[in-house]
Design an enzyme around this catalytic site. Structure first.
Site: not given
Length: 242
Positions: A18, A43, A50, A70, A100, A190-191, A213
């Site tokens: 936004r 990252h 982002h 990262e 990702t 990761h995940d 994250g």
């Protein structure tokens, strides 16, 4: 005991959708540490979708725990981290257009490339980590780069665990043990989430750090930031009690 580093990329993604400054990335970094996070991970990617490079500069002064940056070690990325001087830099082999991180380094092919980058980082006193697939044979080549740590890419672990395949952990255990033989510390990321985190730590209790994250930030929608971070920490503590 493994440390919890909170990855704030998805906070920045929401803000960027936004424009403006809602949610406030810097305030969330401050609050995350206040609520128990033992580190902050970001990252920045070349397209700035982002975390932006300016975000990293803005975060520098508010991180009182550990800042882990990262990224793929392009010239721009290296200039950033050598200027910021975070506690840790994690080198990730991302291409420009991946959604990702989806793989670790082939340390046999990229050994010389990684060695050059890591030497520059270590001259500045930055702890280094290499994103790695759970393949023990890659560890010896990783060790030759001079890295301090490897970070196990746990995407396939998370997928296997979700499908009920807990045997997938064995390649991660073998790789982590091989790293210890080469005096390399082990991170993971990761995940990871509230369902699969404890099992990973139970099986690899000597992990130094997990960076989380997507799932953690998603959990805050229902649980709130403070409660979510505390719940993840409780999962970590509980894993050591078994």
């Amino acid at each position: 005991m493994v440390r919890l580093s909170v990855n704030l990329n998805k906070i920045a993604t929401l803000r960027n959708s936004r424009g403006g400054n809602i949610p406030d990335l810097i305030q969330i970094a401050i609050d995350s540490q206040k609520f128990g996070a033992q580190g902050i991970t970001v990252h920045p990617r070349p397209d700035g979708r982002h975390i932006t490079y300016q975000d990293v500069y803005d975060l520098k002064s508010v991180i009182k725990t550990e800042l882990n940056i990262e990224g793929r070690p392009t010239t721009k990325f290296m200039n950033l981290v050598l200027d910021i001087l975070p506690k840790q830099v994690t080198l990730v082999p991302d291409s420009d257009h991946v959604k990702t991180s989806n793989s670790g380094w082939d340390t046999f092919i990229y050994q010389d490339f990684l060695t050059e980058k890591i030497q520059k980082l270590k001259k500045k006193g930055i702890r280094t980590s290499i994103f790695l697939e759970p393949e023990p044979k890659l560890v010896s080549f990783a060790s030759k780069t001079g890295t301090d740590r490897i970070e196990l890419f746990t995407g396939n672990y998370a997928l296997g665990y979700m499908k009920g395949n807990k045997e997938i952990i064995y390649s991660y255990i073998a790789t982590a043990k091989k790293a210890m033989e080469y005096n390399l510390s082990v991170n993971a990321g990761h995940d990871l989430n509230l369902e699969n985190l404890s099992f990973l730590i139970e099986k690899i209790p000597f992990l130094k750090e997990v960076s989380i994250g997507q799932s953690l930030i998603s959990d805050t929608i229902y649980m709130g930031l403070e409660n979510t971070i505390q719940t993840y920490l409780k999962k970590i503590y509980k894993a050591y009690e078994k």
